[in-house]
Motif scaffolding. Structure first.
Motif, PDB file in Angstrom:
ATOM      1  N   ARG A 256      49.367  43.111  36.039  1.00 46.44           N
ATOM      2  CA  ARG A 256      48.715  42.321  37.078  1.00 46.44           C
ATOM      3  C   ARG A 256      47.313  42.846  37.371  1.00 46.44           C
ATOM      4  O   ARG A 256      46.358  42.072  37.527  1.00 46.44           O
ATOM      5  CB  ARG A 256      49.559  42.337  38.353  1.00 46.44           C
ATOM      6  N   MET A 259      44.983  41.939  34.462  1.00 44.13           N
ATOM      7  CA  MET A 259      44.698  40.508  34.400  1.00 44.13           C
ATOM      8  C   MET A 259      43.759  40.057  35.519  1.00 44.13           C
ATOM      9  O   MET A 259      43.104  39.029  35.406  1.00 44.13           O
ATOM     10  CB  MET A 259      46.003  39.708  34.463  1.00 44.13           C
ATOM     11  N   GLY A 260      43.713  40.824  36.607  1.00 46.20           N
ATOM     12  CA  GLY A 260      42.838  40.432  37.721  1.00 46.20           C
ATOM     13  C   GLY A 260      41.554  41.220  37.790  1.00 46.20           C
ATOM     14  O   GLY A 260      40.814  41.122  38.773  1.00 46.20           O
ATOM     15  N   SER A 265      39.466  37.838  32.633  1.00 47.11           N
ATOM     16  CA  SER A 265      40.856  38.282  32.613  1.00 47.11           C
ATOM     17  C   SER A 265      41.751  37.330  33.389  1.00 47.11           C
ATOM     18  O   SER A 265      42.868  37.008  32.974  1.00 47.11           O
ATOM     19  CB  SER A 265      40.979  39.689  33.201  1.00 47.11           C
ATOM     20  N   ARG A 266      41.228  36.852  34.547  1.00 50.23           N
ATOM     21  CA  ARG A 266      42.019  35.920  35.349  1.00 50.23           C
ATOM     22  C   ARG A 266      42.213  34.595  34.614  1.00 50.23           C
ATOM     23  O   ARG A 266      43.283  33.987  34.684  1.00 50.23           O
ATOM     24  CB  ARG A 266      41.351  35.696  36.699  1.00 50.23           C
ATOM     25  N   ALA A 269      44.755  35.161  32.052  1.00 48.56           N
ATOM     26  CA  ALA A 269      46.083  35.280  32.647  1.00 48.56           C
ATOM     27  C   ALA A 269      46.737  33.921  32.843  1.00 48.56           C
ATOM     28  O   ALA A 269      47.957  33.778  32.719  1.00 48.56           O
ATOM     29  CB  ALA A 269      46.000  36.020  33.977  1.00 48.56           C
ATOM     30  N   ARG A 273      50.369  33.130  31.196  1.00 47.95           N
ATOM     31  CA  ARG A 273      51.436  33.190  32.193  1.00 47.95           C
ATOM     32  C   ARG A 273      52.839  32.980  31.610  1.00 47.95           C
ATOM     33  O   ARG A 273      53.762  33.735  31.939  1.00 47.95           O
ATOM     34  CB  ARG A 273      51.180  32.178  33.307  1.00 47.95           C
TER      35      ARG A 273
END
Length: 354
Positions: A256, A259-260, A265-266, A269, A273
């Motif tokens: 997490r 990915m943030g 990266s977001r 993500a 998912r």
């Protein structure tokens, strides 16, 4: 056609009570239509949820109880205040009386084991019960026991664990002769405490049917899935279980955070998912439930924080244990093992660790 499997549910057990237990039973009924349910707990609270599931209500009976075992209760306290009157006790007693084929609870693990042992007793010649967990591995899944029912083990108890775990594996994995390994500090025969070495000698020499003894396995073999059944005593097994659960949460947090860490990266993500959800589902021992082995009855422990889908998995696990005759398979394998009894340990030599 085979008769319905009757499953008793402790509706007040766990973190969420009837708001999860009842919908979970509805999910399980969709997938296992040949099942009936007996709910034990606060009748009004159960009824409010049950009225939303007409199909489930038609195959259910509700029994009112005024006492619920708290998650914080010590086993001795639960026995004092909840014996015969609590939803947990009456769920187990339904199995003893023959009203139900299986009991499922998400309640206090220690209290559930104490009540189950007190009410159902262990099957001869098993002296101590065990909790078996289904563990994710690189090969698929393995069974690990004991993960916390009893602390410490002599050689005979370890042999009993091997026999019971193999019987469960025959059902869960649909294989005739599952491989069994004893968890140890090394794979060499000279390593480990005397109790483990003695159990290894018995299992190696007995050549029991419906089981293939692999030998000693180490901690890193758990993730590899080196065998179908990993055998250890409850102290070590519970530490391994909590370590695996903690590592799963740690890795999830790492993912997490990564990915943030940036806009790209977001965005990535979002596309990843589905893969991340599949990864999360595989990490950590299966949350659907553990099986209490060695009792003269089938009892399933669901996770205290289980959602409806996870609790339904515990119900289906119990269904499979009954439909595939777990107790009969254990008795059959015990009868073959009875001729092989470990010699008592006359010395307490220092274990060889490395």
């Amino acid at each position: 056609m085979a008769s319905d499997i009757r499953i008793a549910l402790d509706a007040m057990g766990g973190d969420h009570g009837p708001t999860v237990v009842v919908p979970a039973a509805a999910v399980a009924l969709e997938r296992r239509p040949d099942v009936q349910f007996l709910f034990y707990g606060e009748e009004k609270a159960i009824g409010r949820v049950l009225e939303r599931h007409a199909k489930l209500a038609a195959k259910s009976r509700v029994f009112n109880t005024d006492v619920a075992v708290k998650m914080s209760d010590k086993p001795s306290q639960a026995l004092r205040t909840g014996r015969r009157v609590s939803s947990m006790w009456q769920t187990i007693e339904a199995v003893k009386s023959g009203e139900a084929d299986c009991a499922v609870s998400a309640g206090n693990t220690g209290a559930l084991m104490a009540m189950a042992k007190f009410c159902l007793h262990t099957m001869a010649p098993i002296e101590r019960p065990a909790i078996a967990a289904i563990w994710p591995t690189l090969r698929g899944e393995s069974i690990v026991l004991d993960v916390g029912a009893t602390i410490g083990a002599d050689a005979q108890h370890l042999v009993d664990l091997a026999v019971m775990g193999a019987a469960m594996a025959r059902i869960v994995f649909d294989i005739d002769s599952p491989t069994v390994g004893l968890l140890n500090v090394g794979v060499e025969e000279i390593k480990g405490v005397e109790e483990v070495r003695a159990a290894g000698r018995v299992l190696r020499e007995a050549k029991l049917p419906n089981m293939r003894y692999h030998g000693f396995v180490e901690g890193d073999d758990l993730g590899k899935g080196a065998v179908d059944v990993f055998v250890t005593e409850g102290f070590t097994g519970n530490i391994a279980l909590k370590t695996a659960e903690g590592t799963a949460r740690q890795l999830s947090q790492y993912i997490r955070d990564a990915m943030g860490s940036s806009l790209m990266s977001r965005i990535g993500a979002l596309f990843a998912r589905p893969a991340l959800e599949a990864l999360r589902a595989k990490m950590g021992p299966r949350a659907s439930g553990g099986v209490f082995l060695g009792l003269d009855g089938v009892v399933i422990k669901a996770h205290g924080g289980a959602d409806a889908e996870s609790y339904a998995g515990a119900v289906e696990l119990g269904y499979d244990m009954v439909r595939q005759e777990l107790l009969g398979k254990i008795r059959e394998m015990i009868s073959h093992a009875n001729g092989f009894r470990p010699a008592p340990a006359h010395s307490r030599r220092r274990p060889i660790l490395t």
